[in-house]
Design an enzyme around this catalytic site. Sequence first.
Site, PDB file in Angstrom:
ATOM      1  N   HIS A   1       6.834 -25.056  65.922  1.00  0.00           N
ATOM      2  CA  HIS A   1       7.140 -26.503  65.916  1.00  0.00           C
ATOM      3  C   HIS A   1       8.500 -26.783  65.247  1.00  0.00           C
ATOM      4  O   HIS A   1       8.707 -27.865  64.688  1.00  0.00           O
ATOM      5  CB  HIS A   1       6.057 -27.315  65.194  1.00  0.00           C
ATOM      6  CG  HIS A   1       4.663 -27.033  65.645  1.00  0.00           C
ATOM      7  ND1 HIS A   1       4.014 -27.782  66.605  1.00  0.00           N
ATOM      8  CD2 HIS A   1       3.796 -26.050  65.287  1.00  0.00           C
ATOM      9  CE1 HIS A   1       2.803 -27.283  66.796  1.00  0.00           C
ATOM     10  NE2 HIS A   1       2.651 -26.225  66.024  1.00  0.00           N
TER      11      HIS A   1
ATOM     12  N   LYS B   1      36.151 -29.666  62.643  1.00  0.00           N
ATOM     13  CA  LYS B   1      35.073 -29.258  63.543  1.00  0.00           C
ATOM     14  C   LYS B   1      35.209 -27.824  64.063  1.00  0.00           C
ATOM     15  O   LYS B   1      36.302 -27.364  64.364  1.00  0.00           O
ATOM     16  CB  LYS B   1      34.988 -30.196  64.749  1.00  0.00           C
ATOM     17  CG  LYS B   1      34.499 -31.580  64.467  1.00  0.00           C
ATOM     18  CD  LYS B   1      33.081 -31.658  63.899  1.00  0.00           C
ATOM     19  CE  LYS B   1      32.009 -31.156  64.831  1.00  0.00           C
ATOM     20  NZ  LYS B   1      31.727 -32.098  65.901  1.00  0.00           N
TER      21      LYS B   1
ATOM     22  N   GLU C   1      26.615 -24.327  74.271  1.00  0.00           N
ATOM     23  CA  GLU C   1      26.302 -25.631  74.880  1.00  0.00           C
ATOM     24  C   GLU C   1      26.542 -25.614  76.387  1.00  0.00           C
ATOM     25  O   GLU C   1      25.770 -26.179  77.163  1.00  0.00           O
ATOM     26  CB  GLU C   1      27.137 -26.732  74.229  1.00  0.00           C
ATOM     27  CG  GLU C   1      26.672 -27.031  72.812  1.00  0.00           C
ATOM     28  CD  GLU C   1      27.515 -28.088  72.121  1.00  0.00           C
ATOM     29  OE1 GLU C   1      26.947 -28.859  71.353  1.00  0.00           O
ATOM     30  OE2 GLU C   1      28.744 -28.142  72.338  1.00  0.00           O
TER      31      GLU C   1
ATOM     32  N   SER D   1      37.789 -29.811  67.655  1.00  0.00           N
ATOM     33  CA  SER D   1      37.762 -31.210  68.090  1.00  0.00           C
ATOM     34  C   SER D   1      39.179 -31.750  68.140  1.00  0.00           C
ATOM     35  O   SER D   1      40.026 -31.369  67.323  1.00  0.00           O
ATOM     36  CB  SER D   1      36.935 -32.025  67.101  1.00  0.00           C
ATOM     37  OG  SER D   1      37.328 -33.377  67.116  1.00  0.00           O
TER      38      SER D   1
END
Length: 506
Positions: free
Chosen positions: A167, A294, A301, A288
């Site tokens: 979970h 970043k 992704e 970024s």
Amino acid sequence: MKTDQRIKTAGKKLWSGRFSTDPTSQTIAFTHSIEADTRLIKYDIWGSQVHAIMLERQGIILENDLREILLWLGKAAEDFQSGSFMLDPNKEDVHMNVESYLIENAGREFGGKLHTARSRNDQVLVDAHLYIREEILNVQRSISSLCNAFLNIAKVHVDSVMPGYTHTQHAQPISLGFWATAYVSMFLRDQRRLSASYKLANTNPLGACALAGTTFPIDRQFTTELLGFETPQEHALDVISSRDFIGETLFALSMVMANLSRLSEEIIYWTTYEFGMAMLDDAYSSGSSIMPQKKNADIAELTRGRTGRVYGALMDLLTNLKGLPLGYNRDFQEDKPPLWEAFDIVNECLGILPDVLKTTEFKTERMAELVNANFATATELANYLVKEHHLSFRESHEIVGWLVGELVHKELTFLDLELTHKLLLEKDVDIPISQLQQILDPVLALQNNQSLGGTSPKEVNRMIDSFEKQLDDIAMNVSTNQARIDEAYKETKHEIEKVLDKKIVT
Ligand code: ARG
């Protein structure tokens, strides 16, 4: 108006006999499959060479016909390589382009004989079977290198403890090596699925002809062997109607993507500040344009993001098939673009992810910190009470649950051994502190999970050995299959040389 749209300059279609007008440019643009077919030309030519050799052996065409056909098929391949023969949409598809090339160069009396006892319906299947066969082997090789990257992580981290999750909550201690080998175990199943897809693709559709076989005395066993297929795919009507070999391949590829996407998901959150369990190499991350601090896991992704396109390819094929009556239907032409895309995406992802893994730094200190932070050894304590205090598991679960509740209330953990000891005494459970320390130590918990397939270093090491053996078997299988293909290709070349050399002698 309409006549203006008709292609007047294009040569006659090879199937134009019964037509009184040429197709319009719109019809041609709508129906051709040139972009998708470009990948098939190598296989289309090979299939044609083998078909022609068989026709001559069976006395269906003459030796002289065969010479001309083989000579110009070889030239077509060379000209395609050099760019002087390009597939023309006006000729509809790869099959018509190659045949037209032959007819234009060798003349209709020779080139016009290649399509005897054959249809584009079995021809396109031969091309697809040959293409898929090789692509599957490539994917299998890439999956093996991903597995090896995982095994290298596993070998150094059988003792590195981390929280295992259910979970997405801390569950029980596991080792990083156990985590890594889980992926190997998972991808080995993908390998088996791909091997099964290979088996389906490795059957020969050639000779099914349009749908009903042929009155010519063809030799399907001969073409099967010369194309390196394992067996002829027999039932002609079923052959022509079948695309399940593509569906099975797309399912195997979809499952590979599901697994890569799950890995990507873990890479993404393991590299967050909050988890901090891994750090990507700069060379495999992105920044970024506005936020200077970043560092993003874009490769993971994008892998996750491309997964849907591969699933889409599978849905596309399944939907294509559901309403089709037996026999050839032009809908089948739409099976190739999604299949190509699926292979491309899987190859791209498998091409880079092993390097992402190899260069990722796993933060074992952070993992150890986390595994002590949130009662991951509670089950060990419950098990101990069952074994040493003769409680039923339900009773011990209740006591340990209560203990955890008390500690959580006080914002403390098992690391506060004194208090843990005291609280247990309230339930008439007396465990010396030194003993408690052992029970609640995640590293010892790891070592003790020695059941078959458990997280203990002993089991993980055993599984590493077993997975390495399985990967060796797969590598052997892939290279045997590749060798069989290469051998068949060489044998075809040899047959062609025999025919062409003879011409020079006579
Ligand atoms: N381009 C077609 C395909 O991909 C080849 C077969 C065409 N056959 C036909 N009867 N029109 O399916």
